[in-house]
Design an enzyme around this catalytic site. Structure first.
Site, short mmCIF file in Angstrom:
data_model
loop_
_atom_site.label_atom_id
_atom_site.label_comp_id
_atom_site.label_asym_id
_atom_site.label_seq_id
_atom_site.Cartn_x
_atom_site.Cartn_y
_atom_site.Cartn_z
N ARG A 275 0.83 -1.15 0.03
CA ARG A 275 -0.13 -0.08 -0.12
C ARG A 275 0.95 1.31 0.09
O ARG A 275 1.45 1.47 0.98
CB ARG A 275 -1.02 -0.05 1.27
CG ARG A 275 -1.64 1.20 1.46
CD ARG A 275 -1.88 2.09 2.61
NE ARG A 275 -1.96 1.01 3.87
CZ ARG A 275 -1.57 1.45 4.78
NH1 ARG A 275 -0.85 2.67 4.94
NH2 ARG A 275 -1.69 0.84 6.10
N HIS B 152 -3.54 4.71 4.68
CA HIS B 152 -4.55 3.47 4.90
C HIS B 152 -5.77 4.33 4.43
O HIS B 152 -6.70 3.61 3.67
CB HIS B 152 -4.59 3.19 6.31
CG HIS B 152 -5.94 2.52 6.80
ND1 HIS B 152 -6.13 1.31 6.40
CD2 HIS B 152 -6.89 2.90 7.34
CE1 HIS B 152 -7.36 0.78 6.75
NE2 HIS B 152 -8.07 1.76 7.52
N TYR C 41 4.37 5.92 11.16
CA TYR C 41 4.66 4.57 11.76
C TYR C 41 5.44 3.96 10.55
O TYR C 41 5.90 2.86 10.88
CB TYR C 41 3.42 3.68 11.75
CG TYR C 41 2.52 3.77 10.66
CD1 TYR C 41 2.62 3.14 9.65
CD2 TYR C 41 1.16 4.66 11.03
CE1 TYR C 41 1.65 2.92 8.85
CE2 TYR C 41 0.28 4.62 9.91
CZ TYR C 41 0.36 3.88 8.59
OH TYR C 41 -0.51 3.80 7.85
C1 LIG Z 1 -14.00 -5.47 12.68
C2 LIG Z 1 -13.19 -3.98 12.45
N1 LIG Z 1 -12.12 -3.61 13.44
C3 LIG Z 1 -11.61 -2.42 13.15
C4 LIG Z 1 -11.73 -1.75 11.75
C5 LIG Z 1 -11.06 -0.43 11.53
N2 LIG Z 1 -10.31 -0.75 10.52
C6 LIG Z 1 -10.56 -0.44 9.19
S1 LIG Z 1 -9.54 -0.92 8.13
C7 LIG Z 1 -8.36 -1.57 9.36
C8 LIG Z 1 -7.21 -2.13 8.85
C9 LIG Z 1 -7.39 -3.26 7.84
O1 LIG Z 1 -6.17 -3.94 7.51
P1 LIG Z 1 -6.06 -4.95 6.36
O2 LIG Z 1 -7.27 -6.02 6.79
O3 LIG Z 1 -4.66 -5.62 6.39
O4 LIG Z 1 -6.87 -4.29 5.21
P2 LIG Z 1 -5.94 -3.15 4.37
O5 LIG Z 1 -6.78 -1.78 4.97
O6 LIG Z 1 -4.62 -3.02 4.45
O7 LIG Z 1 -6.37 -3.05 3.03
C10 LIG Z 1 -8.82 -1.46 10.49
C11 LIG Z 1 -8.37 -1.71 11.54
C12 LIG Z 1 -13.05 -2.39 11.00
N3 LIG Z 1 -12.98 -1.67 9.85
N4 LIG Z 1 -13.24 -3.40 11.29
#
Ligand SMILES: Cc1ncc(C[n+]2csc(CCOP(=O)(O)OP(=O)(O)O)c2C)c(N)n1
Lengths: 359, 325
Positions: free
Chosen positions: A257, A261, A270
């Site tokens: 990425r 985020h 970070y």
């Molecule tokens: C159940 C839940 N917990 C926390 C969040 C907040 N949150 C949104 S995206 C994210 C990180 C997601 O990481 P990843 O699964 O690696 O996908 P990426 O965003 O890197 O594509 C978090 C913690 C959420 N949307 N859903």
């Protein structure tokens, strides 16, 4: 391509296209020139839309937005391998997959502008609306796959999620069900190295995420997620197996990425800029451009023409999304149930009275 | 006295408790390096190290279940859930275990943990980022549910929550995280759980409001004062256990009550407060207890959230209705 040739427990990873734009001829599917250019066009379209969304958000014209820059090969490569009868179950970062499926851009924009109407994606697209809770949708993909098989319908289901999602309990239940029921589903993990600020190694102590497939009784494969051909090949193979009754597959696509985020995130807190710069050299568009150029399929002029054409398309879609009149008070109520229950009817009337004459 | 916003006050409470007691530790998604997505835990990992401020995998059931296990062995974990919209995966642990262990073990084991989470709407957030599920939580036996509305309360209540021998859910109204500033006493400042705050005295009607709704109630009271209506505002600060005595006393005085919450109406805490007044103050009521609430619908996305959220105008309308009953 055999999944067994790329055993993640032996440190194997599938790559067809190197960062220098060279291909492994044994693995490259037999694409004609037009198809090769289409890969690039889709990736470029997603890149340009993504950048426009970031810009619109900064201008206050779009809400919180999760950019996908760097992950174009994952999404374009995999969706190019889908048949029209296959289903897509996205999480929230699948802009490119959604565009390749043909969902009108103005709808996608409308959703991120904060209007539910953007989620009214006609069923024919076989693509579910965005799922914000991380990982929970993996179970839906399995249920849909089981339903397809039960109803003897053609097709399989591809479910997208990130590396962070593989830590959620629901993900493990989804893998359990899919394995046990041999559901025609492909778990497509875009391991982009980060879940907000948490690096991949803090999500899981295993060497690879792909190894998780093994634990649930299905093939797991790690692939180069910035290589659209590797992505295409692995997805196509997994889908063929799924449709033929061979059960599920777990694909870990290793990508990066490049941006934040979401627009509310500041990655400088970070991660090092140097890491991002190192990964920029490996990003899919740079790599694919080299490949096309080597084949005589790319020129500066061709890409510039493409950019102009795509920018016009984006501009028109933005105009259309922004021209949407916006939600009305009744929209808060009218999609809660097939038939409005009396308590909601009362609340609806209350709200309408408060907003009477605003139109 | 320092003037802090809510985020700063919560940060100070966490810092002071981490300093005071080595059994306190923090865990959650992005709480360490990032300092939390709202920067509430900013600087704490740098100050106390990765063993005390732990970035966890993305797993809410895991965060709460692990914190529970730590608490069983005498630690005082403070877990953060990123948004109340992502509470559901953790509810299993909260309902099945956290709220029950003292009773299940007849007091042999306890769970002195705190689960913090931002809640509520009004910040133009995506889906699942605007929930107000406090009534669901208040319905679960064995846990306490705290909601501050000022920086001083946030500091004092959170410190009390961390020192409390039982599990406490600490809900932070994110809409006023930075929008509300206030004086916070220097030195040790504790606010007891279970006691309401009299926000503003008045004689004609009692407004019961918590979280970001206190601000709306204050705006409404200002407007009503212009009409000669003196509204008293009570902020329960702890919605479970609720300070019933304070509410009853106030309503016995004013004879009218309007409950304000942004959560859906049906089975919301407004219904609980209304029932409480029926039981304890019926003959003092000069008008039915009225509710100004969110609707029984999914909280809309940013373009529609203004339709949903109660505001001063709706509160004024309800008070007029109560006055003219
Ligand atoms: C159940 C839940 N917990 C926390 C969040 C907040 N949150 C949104 S995206 C994210 C990180 C997601 O990481 P990843 O699964 O690696 O996908 P990426 O965003 O890197 O594509 C978090 C913690 C959420 N949307 N859903």
């Amino acid at each position: 391509m055999q999944f067994s040739d790329f055993d993640p427990l032996k440190g194997k990873r599938l790559q067809v296209l190197t960062p220098d734009g060279e291909v492994d001829p044994k693995l490259l599917p037999d694409f004609d020139d037009d198809t090769l250019r289409t890969f690039f066009r889709h990736m470029l379209a997603a890149r340009l839309v993504d950048r426009q969304c970031m810009a619109l958000q900064r201008e206050g014209r779009l809400g919180t937005y999760p950019p996908l820059e760097g992950q174009e090969a994952c999404q374009v490569g995999s969706t190019m391998a889908l048949a029209a009868t296959d289903w897509i179950v996205p999480s929230f970062r699948e802009l490119a997959a959604t565009l390749v499926r043909g969902v009108p851009l103005e709808m996608i924009l409308l959703y991120w502008m904060g209007n539910e109407e953007g989620s009214r994606i006609p069923r024919d697209f076989r693509l579910l609306p965005v799922s914000i809770p991380v990982g929970t949708h993996t179970l839906h993909a399995v249920g849909m796959a089981m339903a397809l098989r039960y109803r003897q319908e053609a097709g399989a289901v591809v479910c997208y999620f990130g590396d962070g999602a593989t830590s959620e309990g629901d993900f493990h239940e989804a893998m359990t069900f899919a394995g046990v029921r041999r559901a025609p589903v492909v778990f497509f993990c875009q391991n982009n190295a980060w879940a907000i600020s948490v690096p991949r190694k803090i999500q899981c102590a295993a060497e690879t995420l792909a190894a998780k497939g093994v634990g649930y009784g299905m093939p797991g494969i790690q692939i180069d997620g910035n290589d659209p051909f590797a992505v295409y090949l692995a997805t196509r193979t997994a889908l063929q197996q799924a449709r033929a009754g061979g059960g599920p597959t777990f694909i870990e696509a290793v990508t990066y990425r490049l941006g934040p985020h979401t627009t509310s995130d500041d990655p400088s807190r970070y991660r090092e800029d140097a890491e991002v710069e190192r990964m920029r050299a490996l990003e899919p568009l740079v790599r694919f451009r080299r490949f096309l150029e080597k084949r005589g399929l790319w020129s500066q002029g061709w890409e510039e023409g493409l950019v102009r054409e795509l920018e016009e398309w984006i501009e028109a879609a933005v105009r259309q999304a922004e021209a949407h009149p916006g939600p009305r008070p009744q929209d808060v109520f009218d999609h809660m149930f097939a038939e409005l229950p009396p308590h909601l009817a009362r609340q609806r009337a209350e709200l309408l009275a408060a907003h009477a004459g605003e139109e | 006295m320092a003037v802090l916003n809510l985020v700063e006050a919560i940060n100070r409470a966490l810092r002071e408790e981490l300093e005071a007691d080595s059994s306190v530790l923090l865990l959650g998604e992005d709480v360490g390096k990032e300092g939390g997505v709202f920067r509430v835990t900013e600087g704490l990992q740098q100050a106390f190290g990765e063993e005390r401020v732990i970035d966890t995998p993305l797993a809410e059931s895991g965060i709460v279940g692990v914190a529970f296990g730590m608490a069983l062995l005498g630690l005082r974990p403070v877990a953060e859930l990123q948004f109340m919209g992502f509470l559901p995966p953790a509810l299993d642990q909260i309902i099945s275990h956290v709220g029950r262990i003292r009773n299940r073990s007849r007091g042999e084991y306890t769970a002195p943990l705190v689960i913090r989470m931002p809640y509520g709407g009004g910040i133009h957030a995506p889906e699942h980022h605007s929930e107000s599920n406090e009534a669901i939580l208040a319905h679960i036996p064995g846990i306490k549910v705290v909601i501050p509305s000022t920086p001083a309360d946030a500091l004092g209540l959170l410190k009390s929550a961390i020192r409390d021998p039982d599990p406490v859910l600490f809900l932070e109204p994110k809409r006023i995280y930075r929008a509300v500033k206030g004086e916070v006493p220097d030195g040790e400042h504790l606010v007891p759980l279970g006691r309401a705050r009299l926000v503003r005295p008045g004689r004609d009607v009692t407004l019961v409001a918590w979280g970001a709704m206190v601000r709306e109630a204050e705006k409404a009271a200002g407007e009503l004062a212009g009409e000669g209506v003196e509204a008293e505002i009570l902020d329960p600060r702890t919605v479970s256990p609720l300070d019933a005595e304070a509410i009853i006393t106030s309503v016995k005085k004013t004879g009218r009550c309007v409950v304000v919450h942004e959560a859906p109406r049906t089975c919301g805490l407004g219904a609980e407060i209304s029932a409480l007044l029926m039981e304890a103050a019926l003959l003092h009521l000069r008008a039915p207890v009225l509710r100004v609430t969110g609707f029984d619908t999914v909280m809309p996305l940013p373009k529609g959230e203004h339709f949903y959220l109660p505001d001063a105008g709706r509160i004024v309308g309800a008070v007029r209705q109560a006055m003219n009953f």
